[in-house]
Design an enzyme around this catalytic site. Structure first.
Site, mmCIF file in Angstrom:
data_model
loop_
_atom_site.group_PDB
_atom_site.id
_atom_site.type_symbol
_atom_site.label_atom_id
_atom_site.label_comp_id
_atom_site.label_asym_id
_atom_site.label_seq_id
_atom_site.Cartn_x
_atom_site.Cartn_y
_atom_site.Cartn_z
ATOM 1 N N SER A 36 7.076 8.958 -9.213
ATOM 2 C CA SER A 36 6.112 7.852 -9.115
ATOM 3 C C SER A 36 6.797 6.511 -9.334
ATOM 4 C CB SER A 36 4.955 8.034 -10.097
ATOM 5 O OG SER A 36 5.439 8.108 -11.418
ATOM 6 N N ASN A 37 7.924 6.525 -10.051
ATOM 7 C CA ASN A 37 8.664 5.265 -10.231
ATOM 8 C C ASN A 37 10.172 5.503 -10.156
ATOM 9 O OD1 ASN A 37 8.634 2.448 -10.588
ATOM 10 N ND2 ASN A 37 9.082 2.664 -12.774
ATOM 11 N N ILE A 61 3.717 15.902 -14.782
ATOM 12 C CA ILE A 61 3.528 16.562 -16.088
ATOM 13 C C ILE A 61 2.055 16.696 -16.478
ATOM 14 C CG2 ILE A 61 5.803 16.016 -17.044
ATOM 15 C CD1 ILE A 61 4.149 13.859 -18.767
ATOM 16 N N PHE A 82 10.276 11.204 -21.504
ATOM 17 C CA PHE A 82 10.264 9.808 -21.035
ATOM 18 C C PHE A 82 9.080 9.525 -20.114
ATOM 19 C CE2 PHE A 82 14.886 10.613 -21.547
ATOM 20 C CZ PHE A 82 15.232 9.534 -22.350
ATOM 21 N N SER A 126 7.857 2.627 -28.328
ATOM 22 C CA SER A 126 8.245 1.234 -28.066
ATOM 23 C C SER A 126 7.947 0.381 -29.290
ATOM 24 C CB SER A 126 7.427 0.728 -26.875
ATOM 25 O OG SER A 126 7.441 -0.678 -26.819
ATOM 26 N N THR A 128 6.504 -2.158 -29.144
ATOM 27 C CA THR A 128 5.196 -2.768 -28.903
ATOM 28 C C THR A 128 4.155 -2.230 -29.895
ATOM 29 O OG1 THR A 128 3.665 -3.427 -27.158
ATOM 30 C CG2 THR A 128 4.306 -1.135 -27.157
ATOM 31 N N TYR A 151 -1.145 -0.120 -22.716
ATOM 32 C CA TYR A 151 0.142 0.598 -22.746
ATOM 33 C C TYR A 151 0.536 0.886 -24.195
ATOM 34 C CZ TYR A 151 5.246 1.077 -22.784
ATOM 35 O OH TYR A 151 6.535 1.508 -23.027
ATOM 36 N N LYS A 155 1.112 4.511 -26.495
ATOM 37 C CA LYS A 155 2.269 4.890 -27.321
ATOM 38 C C LYS A 155 1.809 5.257 -28.728
ATOM 39 C CE LYS A 155 5.407 4.590 -24.223
ATOM 40 N NZ LYS A 155 5.958 5.833 -23.683
ATOM 41 N N ASN A 200 10.020 -8.005 -16.079
ATOM 42 C CA ASN A 200 10.960 -8.152 -17.197
ATOM 43 C C ASN A 200 12.040 -9.186 -16.913
ATOM 44 O OD1 ASN A 200 10.330 -4.799 -17.340
ATOM 45 N ND2 ASN A 200 9.921 -6.074 -19.108
ATOM 46 N N GLY A 296 0.045 -12.820 -24.470
ATOM 47 C CA GLY A 296 0.417 -11.545 -25.110
ATOM 48 C C GLY A 296 1.845 -11.490 -25.603
HETATM 49 P P1 NAD Z 1 10.827 4.447 -15.580
HETATM 50 O O1 NAD Z 1 9.544 4.129 -14.924
HETATM 51 O O2 NAD Z 1 12.089 3.942 -14.982
HETATM 52 O O3 NAD Z 1 10.967 6.028 -15.755
HETATM 53 C C1 NAD Z 1 9.857 6.860 -15.959
HETATM 54 C C2 NAD Z 1 10.027 8.087 -15.063
HETATM 55 O O4 NAD Z 1 8.928 8.967 -15.312
HETATM 56 C C3 NAD Z 1 10.003 7.733 -13.572
HETATM 57 O O5 NAD Z 1 11.077 8.386 -12.935
HETATM 58 C C4 NAD Z 1 8.653 8.270 -13.087
HETATM 59 O O6 NAD Z 1 8.721 8.677 -11.749
HETATM 60 C C5 NAD Z 1 8.409 9.403 -14.064
HETATM 61 N N1 NAD Z 1 6.995 9.728 -14.307
HETATM 62 C C6 NAD Z 1 5.986 8.885 -14.645
HETATM 63 N N2 NAD Z 1 4.847 9.568 -14.788
HETATM 64 C C7 NAD Z 1 5.125 10.872 -14.551
HETATM 65 C C8 NAD Z 1 4.370 12.062 -14.537
HETATM 66 N N3 NAD Z 1 3.057 12.071 -14.773
HETATM 67 N N4 NAD Z 1 4.989 13.241 -14.255
HETATM 68 C C9 NAD Z 1 6.325 13.262 -14.002
HETATM 69 N N5 NAD Z 1 7.086 12.154 -13.982
HETATM 70 C C10 NAD Z 1 6.495 10.979 -14.242
HETATM 71 O O7 NAD Z 1 10.698 3.954 -17.101
HETATM 72 P P2 NAD Z 1 11.822 3.767 -18.224
HETATM 73 O O8 NAD Z 1 12.090 2.320 -18.381
HETATM 74 O O9 NAD Z 1 12.949 4.695 -17.979
HETATM 75 O O10 NAD Z 1 11.001 4.227 -19.491
HETATM 76 C C11 NAD Z 1 11.070 5.572 -19.987
HETATM 77 C C12 NAD Z 1 10.183 5.706 -21.203
HETATM 78 O O11 NAD Z 1 10.579 4.743 -22.184
HETATM 79 C C13 NAD Z 1 8.705 5.444 -20.939
HETATM 80 O O12 NAD Z 1 7.954 6.341 -21.727
HETATM 81 C C14 NAD Z 1 8.509 4.019 -21.417
HETATM 82 O O13 NAD Z 1 7.190 3.789 -21.830
HETATM 83 C C15 NAD Z 1 9.472 3.980 -22.599
HETATM 84 N N6 NAD Z 1 9.911 2.602 -22.928
HETATM 85 C C16 NAD Z 1 10.531 1.840 -21.976
HETATM 86 C C17 NAD Z 1 10.924 0.538 -22.289
HETATM 87 C C18 NAD Z 1 11.595 -0.328 -21.259
HETATM 88 O O14 NAD Z 1 11.675 -1.537 -21.490
HETATM 89 N N7 NAD Z 1 12.095 0.211 -20.165
HETATM 90 C C19 NAD Z 1 10.693 0.022 -23.575
HETATM 91 C C20 NAD Z 1 10.074 0.839 -24.515
HETATM 92 C C21 NAD Z 1 9.683 2.143 -24.190
HETATM 93 N N1 UFG Z 2 10.447 -13.789 -19.816
HETATM 94 C C1 UFG Z 2 10.517 -15.002 -19.166
HETATM 95 N N2 UFG Z 2 10.395 -15.013 -17.806
HETATM 96 C C2 UFG Z 2 10.223 -13.872 -17.074
HETATM 97 C C3 UFG Z 2 10.167 -12.630 -17.746
HETATM 98 C C4 UFG Z 2 10.271 -12.625 -19.126
HETATM 99 O O1 UFG Z 2 10.673 -16.044 -19.797
HETATM 100 O O2 UFG Z 2 10.107 -13.971 -15.846
HETATM 101 C C5 UFG Z 2 10.575 -13.764 -21.281
HETATM 102 C C6 UFG Z 2 9.325 -13.231 -21.960
HETATM 103 O O3 UFG Z 2 8.396 -14.250 -22.197
HETATM 104 C C7 UFG Z 2 9.933 -12.649 -23.249
HETATM 105 C C8 UFG Z 2 11.338 -12.219 -22.841
HETATM 106 O O4 UFG Z 2 11.620 -12.888 -21.616
HETATM 107 O O5 UFG Z 2 10.053 -13.677 -24.189
HETATM 108 C C9 UFG Z 2 11.445 -10.726 -22.616
HETATM 109 O O6 UFG Z 2 10.401 -10.335 -21.736
HETATM 110 P P1 UFG Z 2 10.352 -8.889 -21.052
HETATM 111 O O7 UFG Z 2 9.142 -8.856 -20.189
HETATM 112 O O8 UFG Z 2 11.668 -8.565 -20.442
HETATM 113 O O9 UFG Z 2 10.186 -7.928 -22.301
HETATM 114 P P2 UFG Z 2 9.026 -7.856 -23.385
HETATM 115 O O10 UFG Z 2 9.677 -8.118 -24.700
HETATM 116 O O11 UFG Z 2 7.863 -8.668 -23.041
HETATM 117 O O12 UFG Z 2 8.540 -6.341 -23.182
HETATM 118 C C10 UFG Z 2 9.382 -5.273 -23.444
HETATM 119 C C11 UFG Z 2 9.085 -4.070 -22.545
HETATM 120 C C12 UFG Z 2 7.765 -3.474 -22.862
HETATM 121 C C13 UFG Z 2 7.583 -3.252 -24.324
HETATM 122 C C14 UFG Z 2 7.859 -4.526 -25.080
HETATM 123 C C15 UFG Z 2 7.792 -4.326 -26.552
HETATM 124 O O13 UFG Z 2 9.127 -4.454 -21.191
HETATM 125 O O14 UFG Z 2 7.677 -2.207 -22.222
HETATM 126 O O15 UFG Z 2 9.185 -4.954 -24.782
HETATM 127 O O16 UFG Z 2 7.808 -5.566 -27.208
HETATM 128 F F1 UFG Z 2 6.323 -2.851 -24.595
#
Ligand code: NAD
Ligand code: UFG
Length: 337
Positions: A36-37, A61, A82, A126, A128, A151, A155, A200, A296
């Site tokens: 899906s992603n 899943i 994940f 996270s 968050t 979201y 978590k 991000n 937020g």
């Molecule tokens: P991602 O989207 O790159 O990876 C998630 C993977 O899970 C994808 O490959 C997607 O296809 C798969 N997936 C989603 N739903 C599914 C389902 N129902 N069944 C099977 N596969 C499924 O995301 P990521 O950045 O690698 O994040 C991984 C985990 O870490 C997530 O749980 C996310 O919430 C957590 N997380 C990510 C961040 C971040 O900034 N990337 C921060 C904190 C927590």
């Molecule tokens: N930012 C900008 N411009 C942009 C994008 C982001 O200035 O175009 C700033 C945001 O305001 C923030 C910082 O860059 O101050 C980081 O932003 P991100 O969106 O990269 O990350 P966040 O800290 O908002 O969010 C991340 C993850 C979430 C997680 C969260 C927990 O993406 O999944 O941390 O705090 F929930």
């Protein structure tokens, strides 16, 4: 004995780097992903790095029967979970998409694990869950009672379910609260694949420098921080991936229990610090403007990661420059590996 680990979401950004780290430590990996992603090609790219084929099941899943069939076919010792949706803004617009996938996914997975007597899980959470914090660094004892988005709620709920199962169901769980994962594998074979316009900061920066976006908007410079922009704890995805290998060992060594770890570098960098680091390593001047605050956004948050250092024997090895360097290299190499 060599362990077999099921990695849900193993073709995603953090999952793919973790599969590499596991294979490099001689762990047998089974990946479940519904694409899906992510794309199937990531499996080939993982193999290009490690030389080890990826055993992939394209399964959702939330589909209990299909997931159970995977557990029947394989001998699984533990799970790193994940698979989830992760876009904070989208979760505000479409909360049920998040409750269904993230919470249903967790419940279905744990039920199937229990049916198959697999009871060790490392779960991706996270920072968050700490909500709108007022002080940093944050350690794991900081209250987690208020989520700032649907979201974040998913978590919190998933953490609670895992804690329940550890208390009453014989599970062993490790909850990992990531701060801000960025960067990519040094090979540039795997990295983050944002769909559409990135939410991000770092993918937005690299896409702007590559000419895909016109300019970056910095969301506010009137915060109570030294340069007025938000502060975050950026962690290199390869360091994060390695933490999962340690967390897994830790989980197998525990008695029935649930432990929570922060995973961050323990340092805060502002948005402008990140831009400067990017400009330094790429040699490119970034087009950016200062805009309004994003709803937020937490003003500043960084981790106290000393628990992970002490109990997992884990610390970050890569600094902000390396995060930017690998993110840029990945952006420039997206089509080839
Ligand atoms: P991602 O989207 O790159 O990876 C998630 C993977 O899970 C994808 O490959 C997607 O296809 C798969 N997936 C989603 N739903 C599914 C389902 N129902 N069944 C099977 N596969 C499924 O995301 P990521 O950045 O690698 O994040 C991984 C985990 O870490 C997530 O749980 C996310 O919430 C957590 N997380 C990510 C961040 C971040 O900034 N990337 C921060 C904190 C927590
Ligand atoms: N930012 C900008 N411009 C942009 C994008 C982001 O200035 O175009 C700033 C945001 O305001 C923030 C910082 O860059 O101050 C980081 O932003 P991100 O969106 O990269 O990350 P966040 O800290 O908002 O969010 C991340 C993850 C979430 C997680 C969260 C927990 O993406 O999944 O941390 O705090 F929930």
């Amino acid at each position: 004995m060599k362990k077999t680990i099921l990695v849900t979401g193993g073709l995603g950004y953090i999952g793919s780097h973790t599969v590499v780290a596991l294979q490099e430590q001689n762990v047998n990996v089974i990946v479940v992903d519904n694409l899906s992603n992510s794309i199937k090609e990531v499996a080939r790219r993982i193999t290009a790095i490690t030389g080890i084929p990826v055993k992939l099941h394209i399964v959702d899943i939330t589909d209990a029967l299909a997931l159970d069939a995977v557990f029947q076919q394989e001998t699984i010792d533990g799970v790193i979970h994940f698979a989830a949706h992760k876009a904070v803004g989208e979760s505000v617009r479409q909360p049920f998409k998040y409750y269904r996938n993230n919470i249903d996914g967790m419940i279905t997975l744990q039920q199937v694990m229990q049916q198959n007597n697999v009871k060790t899980m490392v779960f991706s959470s996270s920072c968050t869950v700490y909500g709108d914090t007022r002080r940093s660094p944050i350690d794991e004892t900081h209250p987690v009672t208020e989520a700032i988005s649907p979201y974040g709620t998913t978590k919190l709920v998933c953490e609670q379910i895992l804690k329940d199962l550890c208390k009453h169901g014989g599970f062993k769980g490790v909850i990992l609260r990531y701060f801000n994962p960025v960067g990519a594998h040094s090979s540039a074979c795997i990295g983050e694949l944002p769909l559409g316009v990135p939410d991000n900061l770092v993918p937005y920066i690299t896409q702007t420098a590559a000419g895909i976006r016109e300019k970056l908007t910095v969301f506010g410079n009137d915060y109570d921080t030294p340069d007025g922009t938000n502060i975050r704890d950026y962690i290199h995805v390869v360091d994060l991936a390695k933490a999962h290998v340690k967390a897994l060992d830790f989980a197998f060594g525990m008695q029935q229990n649930c432990e929570v770890f922060n995973l961050g570098a323990g340092k805060g960098y502002s948005v402008l610090d990140v831009i400067k680091a990017f400009e330094k390593v790429s040699g490119k001047e970034l087009a950016y403007v200062i805009g309004a605050r994003r709803a937020g956004d937490v003003e500043q948050i960084w981790a106290d990661a000393s628990k992970a250092e002490q109990l997992l024997n884990w610390t970050c090895q890569h600094d902000l420059d390396e995060m930017m360097e690998t993110a840029w290299k990945w952006q420039m190499a997206l089509t080839g590996c």
